[in-house]
Design an enzyme around this catalytic site. Structure first.
Site, PDB file in Angstrom:
ATOM      1  N   ASP A   1       2.402   3.389   3.095  1.00  0.00           N
ATOM      2  CA  ASP A   1       1.519   4.502   2.798  1.00  0.00           C
ATOM      3  C   ASP A   1       2.336   5.484   1.949  1.00  0.00           C
ATOM      4  O   ASP A   1       3.342   5.103   1.353  1.00  0.00           O
ATOM      5  CB  ASP A   1       0.963   5.132   4.069  1.00  0.00           C
ATOM      6  CG  ASP A   1      -0.518   5.506   3.930  1.00  0.00           C
ATOM      7  OD1 ASP A   1      -0.928   5.850   2.816  1.00  0.00           O
ATOM      8  OD2 ASP A   1      -1.247   5.460   4.924  1.00  0.00           O
TER       9      ASP A   1
ATOM     10  N   HIS B   1       0.845  -1.195   0.000  1.00  0.00           N
ATOM     11  CA  HIS B   1       0.000   0.000   0.000  1.00  0.00           C
ATOM     12  C   HIS B   1       0.881   1.246   0.000  1.00  0.00           C
ATOM     13  O   HIS B   1       1.486   1.592   1.018  1.00  0.00           O
ATOM     14  CB  HIS B   1      -0.907   0.000   1.235  1.00  0.00           C
ATOM     15  CG  HIS B   1      -1.869   1.153   1.268  1.00  0.00           C
ATOM     16  ND1 HIS B   1      -3.126   1.097   0.680  1.00  0.00           N
ATOM     17  CD2 HIS B   1      -1.778   2.397   1.816  1.00  0.00           C
ATOM     18  CE1 HIS B   1      -3.746   2.250   0.876  1.00  0.00           C
ATOM     19  NE2 HIS B   1      -2.946   3.056   1.550  1.00  0.00           N
TER      20      HIS B   1
ATOM     21  N   GLU C   1      -8.377   4.504  -7.933  1.00  0.00           N
ATOM     22  CA  GLU C   1      -9.199   4.732  -6.750  1.00  0.00           C
ATOM     23  C   GLU C   1     -10.469   5.507  -7.089  1.00  0.00           C
ATOM     24  O   GLU C   1     -10.448   6.484  -7.826  1.00  0.00           O
ATOM     25  CB  GLU C   1      -8.398   5.505  -5.708  1.00  0.00           C
ATOM     26  CG  GLU C   1      -9.112   5.648  -4.374  1.00  0.00           C
ATOM     27  CD  GLU C   1      -8.208   6.282  -3.326  1.00  0.00           C
ATOM     28  OE1 GLU C   1      -7.912   5.610  -2.323  1.00  0.00           O
ATOM     29  OE2 GLU C   1      -7.783   7.445  -3.539  1.00  0.00           O
TER      30      GLU C   1
ATOM     31  N   HIS D   1      -9.286   1.636   2.224  1.00  0.00           N
ATOM     32  CA  HIS D   1      -8.964   2.085   3.575  1.00  0.00           C
ATOM     33  C   HIS D   1     -10.155   1.761   4.474  1.00  0.00           C
ATOM     34  O   HIS D   1     -11.307   1.866   4.049  1.00  0.00           O
ATOM     35  CB  HIS D   1      -8.737   3.601   3.616  1.00  0.00           C
ATOM     36  CG  HIS D   1      -7.632   4.087   2.744  1.00  0.00           C
ATOM     37  ND1 HIS D   1      -7.830   4.492   1.442  1.00  0.00           N
ATOM     38  CD2 HIS D   1      -6.306   4.259   2.991  1.00  0.00           C
ATOM     39  CE1 HIS D   1      -6.672   4.893   0.921  1.00  0.00           C
ATOM     40  NE2 HIS D   1      -5.723   4.764   1.839  1.00  0.00           N
TER      41      HIS D   1
ATOM     42  N   SER E   1     -18.670  11.010  -1.946  1.00  0.00           N
ATOM     43  CA  SER E   1     -19.806  10.583  -1.121  1.00  0.00           C
ATOM     44  C   SER E   1     -21.119  11.281  -1.468  1.00  0.00           C
ATOM     45  O   SER E   1     -22.160  10.966  -0.888  1.00  0.00           O
ATOM     46  CB  SER E   1     -19.489  10.816   0.359  1.00  0.00           C
ATOM     47  OG  SER E   1     -19.222  12.182   0.614  1.00  0.00           O
TER      48      SER E   1
ATOM     49  N   GLU F   1      -9.382   4.072   9.939  1.00  0.00           N
ATOM     50  CA  GLU F   1      -8.000   4.507  10.166  1.00  0.00           C
ATOM     51  C   GLU F   1      -7.849   5.366  11.410  1.00  0.00           C
ATOM     52  O   GLU F   1      -6.761   5.404  12.000  1.00  0.00           O
ATOM     53  CB  GLU F   1      -7.519   5.293   8.939  1.00  0.00           C
ATOM     54  CG  GLU F   1      -6.099   5.797   9.027  1.00  0.00           C
ATOM     55  CD  GLU F   1      -5.661   6.550   7.789  1.00  0.00           C
ATOM     56  OE1 GLU F   1      -4.499   7.018   7.776  1.00  0.00           O
ATOM     57  OE2 GLU F   1      -6.459   6.672   6.838  1.00  0.00           O
TER      58      GLU F   1
END
Length: 407
Positions: A311, A65, A145, A210, A149, A213
């Site tokens: 990351d 990742h 990706e 993800h 929303s 987190e």
């Protein structure tokens, strides 16, 4: 056919098998692995590259990742709190992306190779890192990706995602594999999750997301409370989370190559669901630490594999997997350091391969010949200490082999 030998051959198989005075026979795949003496007897007419003192051969490291599009960051972003960091990313995003030229990304990829990485899972939000990844000798699982929303933007965002994925698929090869990333449960509308995963399942693509987190994410997703309330009100005019954690996880049923990143706020029920999905957890210890999040509770992962990711440089000071392994070794103070070291090397190889759905990460017959060689600074008297000494002392490698070719 090539034959390399070493004082120590670390297979990184399920049992963490070690061959002292061992050798590997390979072309693009691993043909054989045994002691030097046995290999000499089996292949009497083949030249064996003799082992250096205190030499090690092991599978290439797999960074499961990594974000490359923010690799221009060093001291710009705010650390110490997840939401403060997120706000600083939004504030500085355009500047950092502009600075992350293809030349800079290529330089970072080359540095990763020199520090032992042979495979990456690259999470790409905009595909600005596409060309450097295609040109790099590193194996790349390129996760296009999807994020967004707001329901009224879902169709537009999905069209953009599909366009980027189709663009990546044009470069598909043995060492460049397009894949799908769902950003997170708080930032992706259920429509986008559902449609993106339907596409991934239909094309048998690897998937990553993800998940839980930060404490801020936990409060928002479970209670529609906490510091995310103001963030979502100001940026997206939203007062409630678009999905709940378990609802989010349920979407991922029947994805064959699946990983979730972070999971530091996951509940026991969440872990049970992740286990039932057959997913791997991508552990990014430095990122968790600098954003002041929790550390992953390894004791809850007895039946769940975890891999290691750096990351991005947006929340790390290094993309070296050996640096990341040292961080992991130091923060998990409740684990026995000897046994943890073995677990971490396996996480950075075999489990990384599982997270990305690849045929790599272990020195076994018919696995891809992705191998690194390096020397320890001195003799290791007790084989039991070998994994720990490798993590503590290895900064770079002498030779990187990907698909049987020295790169």
């Amino acid at each position: 056919m090539n034959i390399l030998s070493a004082k120590w051959v670390i297979t990184c198989d399920e049992n963490f098998s070690i061959i002292k005075n061992g050798a590997i026979v390979f072309n693009e795949k691993i043909v054989d692995i045994d002691t030097i003496e046995n290999i000499k007897n089996k292949y009497p007419n083949e030249e064996i590259q003799e082992a250096d003192e205190n030499s090690v051969l092991m599978p290439g490291l797999i960074n499961s990742h990594v974000h490359l599009e923010f690799c221009a960051n060093s001291t710009t972003l705010k650390y110490g709190n997840f939401l403060a960091w997120l706000n600083s990313v939004i504030k500085n995003r355009d500047t950092l992306i502009e600075k992350a030229t293809q030349k800079l990304i290529s330089t970072k990829l080359d540095r990763m190779r020199k520090t032992g990485t042979t495979t990456i899972g690259a999470i790409s939000s905009y595909s600005f890192d596409l060309e450097p990844c295609v040109k790099s000798p590193l194996n790349t699982v390129f996760f296009c990706e999807v994020i967004g929303s707001k329901a009224d933007m879902a169709d537009t965002l999905f069209a953009d995602f599909k366009s980027r994925l189709e663009g990546a698929k044009q470069y598909s090869s043995a060492n460049f594999i397009p894949a799908v990333a769902i950003h997170s449960p708080y930032s992706v509308h259920p429509f986008l999750v559902r449609e993106s995963l339907a596409l991934a399942k239909a094309q048998d693509l690897a998937v990553s997301a993800h998940f839980l987190e930060s404490p801020e994410e936990f409060e928002w997703l479970h209670k529609d409370e906490g510091l995310f309330v103001e963030f979502f009100k100001n940026f997206l005019n939203q007062s409630k989370a678009v999905t709940k954690p378990m609802e989010f996880l349920t979407h991922f049923s029947n994805v064959k190559k699946l990983s979730f990143t972070h999971c530091v706020e996951a509940s026991n029920n969440d872990f049970e669901k992740i286990k039932s999905l057959g997913a791997v957890i991508n552990h990014c210890p430095t990122s968790n630490r600098v954003l002041n999040n929790s550390k992953l509770d390894l004791s809850k992962l007895e039946e769940i594999d975890f891999s290691i990711g750096t990351d991005g440089l947006s929340s790390n000071n290094s993309l070296s997997m050996f640096d990341e392994l040292r961080t992991a070794l130091m923060i998990h103070t409740d684990e026995n350091i000897i046994e943890l070291s073995k677990k971490l090397l396996k996480a950075a190889t075999l489990n990384g391969s599982r997270a990305l759905g690849l045929n790599k990460g272990v020195l076994e017959k018919q696995k891809d010949a992705d191998i690194i060689s390096f020397n320890l600074p001195d003799n290791v008297e007790d084989e039991e200490d070998l994994a720990m000494q490798i993590i503590l002392h290895t900064k770079s490698v002498n030779k990187t082999i990907i698909g049987g070719v020295v790169v």
